[in-house]
Design a protein around this motif. Structure first.
Motif, mmCIF file in Angstrom:
data_model
loop_
_atom_site.group_PDB
_atom_site.id
_atom_site.type_symbol
_atom_site.label_atom_id
_atom_site.label_comp_id
_atom_site.label_asym_id
_atom_site.label_seq_id
_atom_site.Cartn_x
_atom_site.Cartn_y
_atom_site.Cartn_z
ATOM 1 N N ASN A 1 0.803 -1.229 0.000
ATOM 2 C CA ASN A 1 0.000 0.000 0.000
ATOM 3 C C ASN A 1 0.837 1.279 0.000
ATOM 4 O O ASN A 1 0.281 2.373 -0.019
ATOM 5 C CB ASN A 1 -0.962 -0.012 1.196
ATOM 6 C CG ASN A 1 -2.050 -1.040 1.032
ATOM 7 O OD1 ASN A 1 -2.522 -1.309 -0.072
ATOM 8 N ND2 ASN A 1 -2.462 -1.647 2.131
ATOM 9 N N GLY A 2 2.151 1.148 0.039
ATOM 10 C CA GLY A 2 3.024 2.311 -0.053
ATOM 11 C C GLY A 2 2.918 3.262 1.120
ATOM 12 O O GLY A 2 3.028 4.479 0.948
ATOM 13 N N CYS A 3 2.723 2.731 2.337
ATOM 14 C CA CYS A 3 2.561 3.585 3.508
ATOM 15 C C CYS A 3 3.890 3.728 4.244
ATOM 16 O O CYS A 3 4.298 2.844 5.000
ATOM 17 C CB CYS A 3 1.501 3.016 4.444
ATOM 18 S SG CYS A 3 1.211 4.062 5.892
ATOM 19 N N GLU A 4 4.543 4.856 4.038
ATOM 20 C CA GLU A 4 5.831 5.114 4.692
ATOM 21 C C GLU A 4 5.686 5.165 6.212
ATOM 22 O O GLU A 4 6.566 4.703 6.941
ATOM 23 C CB GLU A 4 6.423 6.435 4.194
ATOM 24 C CG GLU A 4 6.876 6.388 2.751
ATOM 25 C CD GLU A 4 7.422 7.727 2.275
ATOM 26 O OE1 GLU A 4 7.983 8.484 3.108
ATOM 27 O OE2 GLU A 4 7.280 8.005 1.080
ATOM 28 N N TYR A 5 4.598 5.718 6.675
ATOM 29 C CA TYR A 5 4.387 5.821 8.119
ATOM 30 C C TYR A 5 4.351 4.434 8.747
ATOM 31 O O TYR A 5 5.066 4.157 9.711
ATOM 32 C CB TYR A 5 3.088 6.577 8.436
ATOM 33 C CG TYR A 5 2.947 6.843 9.920
ATOM 34 C CD1 TYR A 5 3.313 8.065 10.442
ATOM 35 C CD2 TYR A 5 2.498 5.856 10.797
ATOM 36 C CE1 TYR A 5 3.231 8.314 11.808
ATOM 37 C CE2 TYR A 5 2.420 6.087 12.157
ATOM 38 C CZ TYR A 5 2.779 7.316 12.658
ATOM 39 O OH TYR A 5 2.720 7.551 14.001
ATOM 40 N N THR B 1 8.432 -1.518 11.197
ATOM 41 C CA THR B 1 9.825 -1.975 11.172
ATOM 42 C C THR B 1 10.360 -1.974 12.602
ATOM 43 O O THR B 1 11.016 -2.936 13.032
ATOM 44 C CB THR B 1 10.669 -1.093 10.238
ATOM 45 O OG1 THR B 1 10.215 -1.299 8.891
ATOM 46 C CG2 THR B 1 12.146 -1.433 10.325
ATOM 47 N N LEU B 2 10.051 -0.939 13.346
ATOM 48 C CA LEU B 2 10.462 -0.868 14.744
ATOM 49 C C LEU B 2 9.812 -1.994 15.555
ATOM 50 O O LEU B 2 10.485 -2.730 16.283
ATOM 51 C CB LEU B 2 10.099 0.496 15.332
ATOM 52 C CG LEU B 2 10.406 0.677 16.820
ATOM 53 C CD1 LEU B 2 11.913 0.744 17.049
ATOM 54 C CD2 LEU B 2 9.733 1.926 17.351
ATOM 55 N N PHE B 3 8.494 -2.143 15.422
ATOM 56 C CA PHE B 3 7.775 -3.159 16.189
ATOM 57 C C PHE B 3 8.186 -4.572 15.788
ATOM 58 O O PHE B 3 8.258 -5.467 16.633
ATOM 59 C CB PHE B 3 6.264 -2.988 16.036
ATOM 60 C CG PHE B 3 5.737 -1.681 16.555
ATOM 61 C CD1 PHE B 3 6.283 -1.056 17.678
ATOM 62 C CD2 PHE B 3 4.685 -1.048 15.919
ATOM 63 C CE1 PHE B 3 5.798 0.147 18.154
ATOM 64 C CE2 PHE B 3 4.181 0.158 16.386
ATOM 65 C CZ PHE B 3 4.740 0.755 17.507
ATOM 66 N N ALA B 4 8.453 -4.791 14.511
ATOM 67 C CA ALA B 4 8.878 -6.114 14.040
ATOM 68 C C ALA B 4 10.229 -6.491 14.640
ATOM 69 O O ALA B 4 10.446 -7.646 15.018
ATOM 70 C CB ALA B 4 8.938 -6.145 12.518
ATOM 71 N N GLY B 5 11.123 -5.529 14.732
ATOM 72 C CA GLY B 5 12.408 -5.782 15.378
ATOM 73 C C GLY B 5 12.220 -6.182 16.829
ATOM 74 O O GLY B 5 12.866 -7.115 17.321
ATOM 75 N N LYS B 6 11.303 -5.520 17.510
ATOM 76 C CA LYS B 6 11.018 -5.860 18.912
ATOM 77 C C LYS B 6 10.356 -7.229 19.028
ATOM 78 O O LYS B 6 10.465 -7.886 20.062
ATOM 79 C CB LYS B 6 10.141 -4.786 19.549
ATOM 80 C CG LYS B 6 10.875 -3.470 19.754
ATOM 81 C CD LYS B 6 10.007 -2.438 20.417
ATOM 82 C CE LYS B 6 10.816 -1.162 20.612
ATOM 83 N NZ LYS B 6 10.145 -0.190 21.454
ATOM 84 N N ALA C 1 16.731 -7.609 10.354
ATOM 85 C CA ALA C 1 16.607 -6.676 9.229
ATOM 86 C C ALA C 1 16.310 -7.439 7.935
ATOM 87 O O ALA C 1 15.476 -7.004 7.125
ATOM 88 C CB ALA C 1 17.873 -5.840 9.083
ATOM 89 N N ALA C 2 16.954 -8.576 7.741
ATOM 90 C CA ALA C 2 16.705 -9.388 6.540
ATOM 91 C C ALA C 2 15.285 -9.953 6.550
ATOM 92 O O ALA C 2 14.622 -9.992 5.512
ATOM 93 C CB ALA C 2 17.730 -10.513 6.435
ATOM 94 N N ASP C 3 14.816 -10.385 7.725
ATOM 95 C CA ASP C 3 13.443 -10.891 7.849
ATOM 96 C C ASP C 3 12.439 -9.789 7.511
ATOM 97 O O ASP C 3 11.432 -10.035 6.836
ATOM 98 C CB ASP C 3 13.163 -11.371 9.279
ATOM 99 C CG ASP C 3 13.968 -12.576 9.700
ATOM 100 O OD1 ASP C 3 14.500 -13.300 8.838
ATOM 101 O OD2 ASP C 3 14.065 -12.786 10.938
ATOM 102 N N ILE C 4 12.704 -8.592 8.002
ATOM 103 C CA ILE C 4 11.803 -7.457 7.764
ATOM 104 C C ILE C 4 11.733 -7.158 6.268
ATOM 105 O O ILE C 4 10.647 -6.968 5.716
ATOM 106 C CB ILE C 4 12.252 -6.227 8.581
ATOM 107 C CG1 ILE C 4 11.985 -6.495 10.073
ATOM 108 C CG2 ILE C 4 11.575 -4.947 8.110
ATOM 109 C CD1 ILE C 4 12.618 -5.503 11.022
ATOM 110 N N PRO D 1 12.957 6.578 10.522
ATOM 111 C CA PRO D 1 12.674 6.362 9.095
ATOM 112 C C PRO D 1 13.249 5.046 8.600
ATOM 113 O O PRO D 1 14.203 4.510 9.154
ATOM 114 C CB PRO D 1 13.354 7.553 8.408
ATOM 115 C CG PRO D 1 14.351 8.051 9.390
ATOM 116 C CD PRO D 1 13.853 7.683 10.749
ATOM 117 N N VAL D 2 12.611 4.509 7.577
ATOM 118 C CA VAL D 2 13.021 3.249 6.983
ATOM 119 C C VAL D 2 13.767 3.550 5.685
ATOM 120 O O VAL D 2 13.334 4.374 4.886
ATOM 121 C CB VAL D 2 11.787 2.371 6.662
ATOM 122 C CG1 VAL D 2 12.170 1.120 5.905
ATOM 123 C CG2 VAL D 2 11.074 2.013 7.943
#
Length: 172
Positions: free
Chosen positions: A75-79, A85-90, A95-98, A169-170
């Motif tokens: 969906n192209g949502c930068e927000y 990305t932050l929550f997935a890391g937690k 980084a590769a999984d993300i 930012p990602v």
């Protein structure tokens, strides 16, 4: 420039303030996406209710983040990409999984998420069977759809509002 501004806390409806306080308590701040949703307290309430319900479902936090990343990428949502990305890391994703989740390649949940969005839910019998063969139960499949719906709400709102990103930012 933001097209629908995040509401300052003091300008939100009383019911929304209570919900925003809960978010602040959990995250340490009120993300702009929730302050933007607060323009419509019913939308904020609905989002939070579905999010909380899905948090008690079949999909674990890691899988819900995979859905969020794949959805936000399509969906192209930068927000939402920045937030999730932050929550997935937690939740334990590398980084590769993300990156793999964003591309819809990480696992069956990522593939199914991407297929659901790209086909507007019109998967072929073979695609649905592939999800089952990969170990997804019908409950998990339904919850992937529900998580896609939840993410579509915030993805579309943030894209329309051009919500200011208040997460790290990602990099593309």
């Amino acid at each position: 420039m933001t097209r629908i501004a995040a509401l300052p806390f003091e300008q939100t409806a009383a019911g929304a303030q209570a919900q925003l306080e809960g978010i602040r308590k959990g995250l340490g701040f009120i993300p702009n996406t929730f302050a933007t949703l607060a323009h419509a307290p019913a939308a904020l309430s609905g989002y939070l209710a579905l999010s909380q319900a899905l948090g008690k479902g079949t999909l674990n936090a890691k899988s819900r983040e995979v859905v969020a990343l794949a959805s936000s990428q399509v969906n192209g949502c930068e927000y939402c990409l920045a937030a999730h990305t932050l929550f997935a890391g937690k939740a334990g994703l590398s980084a590769a999984d993300i990156r793999s989740a964003r591309d819809g390649e990480f696992d069956a949940v990522a593939r199914l998420t991407r297929q659901i969005i790209e086909s507007s839910g019109r998967l072929s019998d073979a695609q649905l069977q592939a999800a089952r063969d990969a170990g997804l139960s019908d409950a998990a499949i339904v919850e992937v759809v529900a998580n896609v719906a939840l993410m579509t709400l915030t993805n579309y709102l943030n894209n329309l509002a051009e919500t200011a990103v208040d997460f790290p930012p990602v990099t593309v």
